[in-house]
Write a protein that holds these residues in place. Sequence first.
Motif, short mmCIF file in Angstrom:
data_model
loop_
_atom_site.label_atom_id
_atom_site.label_comp_id
_atom_site.label_asym_id
_atom_site.label_seq_id
_atom_site.Cartn_x
_atom_site.Cartn_y
_atom_site.Cartn_z
N ILE A 208 31.32 -14.34 -69.20
CA ILE A 208 30.12 -14.51 -68.40
C ILE A 208 30.06 -15.98 -68.00
O ILE A 208 30.07 -16.86 -68.87
CB ILE A 208 28.87 -14.09 -69.18
CG1 ILE A 208 28.98 -12.61 -69.59
CG2 ILE A 208 27.60 -14.33 -68.37
CD1 ILE A 208 27.86 -12.12 -70.49
N GLU A 209 30.02 -16.26 -66.70
CA GLU A 209 30.23 -17.62 -66.21
C GLU A 209 29.16 -18.03 -65.18
O GLU A 209 29.45 -18.12 -63.99
CB GLU A 209 31.61 -17.73 -65.57
CG GLU A 209 32.75 -17.39 -66.52
CD GLU A 209 34.11 -17.52 -65.87
OE1 GLU A 209 35.06 -17.87 -66.59
OE2 GLU A 209 34.23 -17.31 -64.65
N PRO A 210 27.93 -18.31 -65.61
CA PRO A 210 26.94 -18.77 -64.64
C PRO A 210 27.32 -20.14 -64.08
O PRO A 210 27.65 -21.07 -64.84
CB PRO A 210 25.65 -18.83 -65.45
CG PRO A 210 26.07 -18.92 -66.87
CD PRO A 210 27.37 -18.19 -66.96
N MET A 211 27.29 -20.26 -62.76
CA MET A 211 27.54 -21.53 -62.06
C MET A 211 26.29 -21.88 -61.28
O MET A 211 25.86 -21.12 -60.42
CB MET A 211 28.77 -21.40 -61.16
CG MET A 211 30.08 -21.38 -61.95
SD MET A 211 31.45 -20.64 -61.07
CE MET A 211 31.30 -18.92 -61.58
N VAL A 212 25.70 -23.01 -61.60
CA VAL A 212 24.35 -23.35 -61.13
C VAL A 212 24.42 -24.63 -60.31
O VAL A 212 25.08 -25.59 -60.69
CB VAL A 212 23.40 -23.52 -62.33
CG1 VAL A 212 21.99 -23.86 -61.87
CG2 VAL A 212 23.39 -22.25 -63.19
N ASN A 213 23.70 -24.62 -59.19
CA ASN A 213 23.66 -25.77 -58.29
C ASN A 213 22.29 -26.41 -58.24
O ASN A 213 21.27 -25.72 -58.29
CB ASN A 213 24.01 -25.34 -56.86
CG ASN A 213 25.48 -25.07 -56.65
OD1 ASN A 213 26.30 -25.29 -57.54
ND2 ASN A 213 25.83 -24.60 -55.47
N ILE A 214 22.26 -27.72 -58.07
CA ILE A 214 21.08 -28.42 -57.58
C ILE A 214 21.11 -28.27 -56.06
O ILE A 214 22.08 -28.66 -55.42
CB ILE A 214 21.11 -29.91 -57.96
CG1 ILE A 214 21.09 -30.07 -59.48
CG2 ILE A 214 19.97 -30.66 -57.29
CD1 ILE A 214 21.33 -31.50 -59.95
N GLY A 215 20.07 -27.66 -55.48
CA GLY A 215 20.10 -27.43 -54.03
C GLY A 215 20.58 -26.04 -53.71
O GLY A 215 20.37 -25.09 -54.47
N ASP A 216 21.29 -25.91 -52.60
CA ASP A 216 21.66 -24.60 -52.06
C ASP A 216 22.77 -23.96 -52.89
O ASP A 216 23.57 -24.65 -53.52
CB ASP A 216 22.13 -24.77 -50.62
CG ASP A 216 22.18 -23.45 -49.88
OD1 ASP A 216 23.27 -22.85 -49.80
OD2 ASP A 216 21.12 -22.99 -49.41
N TRP A 217 22.83 -22.61 -52.86
CA TRP A 217 23.85 -21.90 -53.63
C TRP A 217 25.19 -21.81 -52.90
O TRP A 217 26.21 -21.49 -53.51
CB TRP A 217 23.37 -20.48 -53.97
CG TRP A 217 22.99 -19.62 -52.78
CD1 TRP A 217 21.74 -19.43 -52.29
CD2 TRP A 217 23.87 -18.82 -51.97
NE1 TRP A 217 21.77 -18.57 -51.22
CE2 TRP A 217 23.07 -18.17 -50.99
CE3 TRP A 217 25.24 -18.60 -51.96
CZ2 TRP A 217 23.58 -17.31 -50.02
CZ3 TRP A 217 25.77 -17.73 -50.99
CH2 TRP A 217 24.95 -17.11 -50.03
N ARG A 218 25.21 -22.10 -51.61
CA ARG A 218 26.47 -21.96 -50.85
C ARG A 218 27.45 -23.06 -51.24
O ARG A 218 27.06 -24.17 -51.60
CB ARG A 218 26.18 -22.00 -49.36
CG ARG A 218 25.36 -20.83 -48.88
CD ARG A 218 24.89 -20.98 -47.44
NE ARG A 218 24.07 -19.87 -47.02
CZ ARG A 218 22.75 -19.75 -47.26
NH1 ARG A 218 22.13 -20.73 -47.91
NH2 ARG A 218 22.08 -18.71 -46.85
N ILE A 219 28.74 -22.74 -51.12
CA ILE A 219 29.77 -23.69 -51.51
C ILE A 219 30.78 -23.86 -50.38
O ILE A 219 30.84 -23.07 -49.44
CB ILE A 219 30.50 -23.24 -52.80
CG1 ILE A 219 31.32 -21.97 -52.55
CG2 ILE A 219 29.51 -23.04 -53.93
CD1 ILE A 219 32.20 -21.57 -53.71
N LYS A 220 31.58 -24.91 -50.49
CA LYS A 220 32.72 -25.13 -49.60
C LYS A 220 33.99 -25.08 -50.44
O LYS A 220 34.03 -25.65 -51.53
CB LYS A 220 32.62 -26.47 -48.89
CG LYS A 220 31.43 -26.59 -47.95
CD LYS A 220 31.39 -27.97 -47.32
CE LYS A 220 30.19 -28.12 -46.39
NZ LYS A 220 30.13 -29.48 -45.79
N VAL A 221 35.02 -24.44 -49.92
CA VAL A 221 36.30 -24.37 -50.62
C VAL A 221 37.22 -25.46 -50.07
O VAL A 221 37.49 -25.52 -48.87
CB VAL A 221 36.96 -22.98 -50.44
CG1 VAL A 221 38.31 -22.95 -51.17
CG2 VAL A 221 36.05 -21.89 -50.98
N LEU A 222 37.65 -26.36 -50.96
CA LEU A 222 38.52 -27.45 -50.55
C LEU A 222 39.98 -27.06 -50.64
O LEU A 222 40.33 -26.12 -51.35
CB LEU A 222 38.25 -28.67 -51.44
CG LEU A 222 36.80 -29.19 -51.42
CD1 LEU A 222 36.66 -30.40 -52.34
CD2 LEU A 222 36.40 -29.57 -50.01
#
Length: 222
Positions: A208-222
């Motif tokens: 179980i791997e919750p990934m939490v952001n400050i701000g928006d939930w969208r991400i960019k893939v580098l």
Amino acid sequence: MIIYKTQQEIDLIAQSSRILAEVVQQVSKKVKPGIGTKELNDLAEKLISQNDAHPAFKGYKITKDDIPFPTALCTSINQEIVHAPAEPNRILKEGDIIGLDLGVEYKGHFSDMAVTVPVGQISQEAQKLINVTRECLALGLTQFKEGNTLYHVAKAIQEYVEANSFSIVRELVGHGVGKKVHEDPRIPNYITEEAKYTEIKKGMVVAIEPMVNIGDWRIKVL
């Protein structure tokens, strides 16, 4: 297809997990301003080897045409969420946060773990992010029991994160683990229709791997 494990297999996965937890704890203690991510990776590899185990991520490929992942340890700093390789010239600075993500293979059985660690003194907001992520993981774990579905896990995580004014990443999720690094089922940290139909049954082993952001939930893939 979900792989349900026997008790013997679960015992070996548990041993892999104990080795992993000890290695992550020791590596976390070395995190400080001025240390390089390669030094942390080298320590992880050394400790894994001392336990007659192998790093699960080093050389990992999803398909045969992929470039093998170059390091044992993922070292994701600040705005990086996951899967940043350890590199010789990346040096940690006061105020950074670093995600240490590591997998262990022991006698053909896999474990997977990540923790976010402060580098020296960090901001109150960054500390709250770490605390809330740890707490939502604990809440998700309480819902992982027979008779529930993955919906119960996802709901507990998402509601707690959003109640604390953070957002939960959607593009990356948890997963089954044990016989391979990544197995079915996908374990979302947010409410989905699909999660309602995946029952939690005896013999399931998951990360179980919750990934939490400050701000928006969208991400960019580098």
